[in-house]
Design a protein around this motif. Structure first.
Motif, PDB file in Angstrom:
ATOM      1  N   THR A 107      30.329  43.282 -30.573  1.00 29.66           N
ATOM      2  CA  THR A 107      30.661  43.963 -29.320  1.00 29.66           C
ATOM      3  C   THR A 107      29.999  45.333 -29.226  1.00 29.66           C
ATOM      4  OG1 THR A 107      32.791  42.832 -29.279  1.00 29.66           O
ATOM      5  CG2 THR A 107      32.558  44.728 -27.834  1.00 29.66           C
ATOM      6  N   SER A 108      30.144  46.122 -30.274  1.00 24.50           N
ATOM      7  CA  SER A 108      29.612  47.489 -30.241  1.00 24.50           C
ATOM      8  C   SER A 108      28.133  47.567 -30.622  1.00 24.50           C
ATOM      9  CB  SER A 108      30.413  48.384 -31.191  1.00 24.50           C
ATOM     10  OG  SER A 108      30.150  48.039 -32.539  1.00 24.50           O
ATOM     11  N   ASN A 115      27.249  48.187 -33.513  1.00 26.27           N
ATOM     12  CA  ASN A 115      27.205  49.117 -34.642  1.00 26.27           C
ATOM     13  C   ASN A 115      27.258  48.374 -35.969  1.00 26.27           C
ATOM     14  OD1 ASN A 115      27.201  51.352 -32.917  1.00 26.27           O
ATOM     15  ND2 ASN A 115      29.445  51.423 -32.870  1.00 26.27           N
TER      16      ASN A 115
END
Length: 126
Positions: free
Chosen positions: A38-39, A41
């Motif tokens: 999702t991020s 990261n």
């Protein structure tokens, strides 16, 4: 004939490859690293959380292909430091039943994409 498997629940490829390819009843996943889908990261807090994210990414791909870890027949683990082997092995092992665990190799490498510490790919069969 091959079918490309993609899911938004695993990170998008960072190069010219797909998350997985299904041919017949056999699924080949690309190596997964600890990118949060999702991020986007990297999850690099510690080797345990990094390995959990990798396994979560693999699980998402298996699920998209209507499979589970029970279908995995082969795994390949690349690690940047063999001193992390036991910690990675503990997390990895929690996803499998010892009696039906897949074949596997674990290899220490000089460097991995995005300077992560672990990358795992699997082959699964329905």
């Amino acid at each position: 004939m091959k079918t490309i498997i993609t899911t938004p629940h695993a990170p998008a490829p960072i190069g010219p490859y797909n998350q997985a390819v299904l041919t017949g009843n056999t699924l080949y996943t690309s190596g997964q690293i600890a990118i949060h889908p999702t991020s986007g990261n990297l999850v690099l807090d510690d080797i345990e959380s990094e390995t959990k994210q990798v396994m979560s990414n693999i699980k998402a791909i298996l699920t998209q292909a209507n499979m589970s870890f029970d279908h995995v027949i082969k795994a390949t683990i690349f690690i940047s430091n063999m001193d992390d082997f036991q910690k990675i092995n503990t997390i990895y092992g929690s996803y499998f039943d010892d009696a039906t665990a897949p074949a596997r190799e674990t290899v220490q490498v000089a460097r991995l994409p995005k300077d992560v510490n672990v990358e795992i790919s699997v082959i699964a069969v329905k």
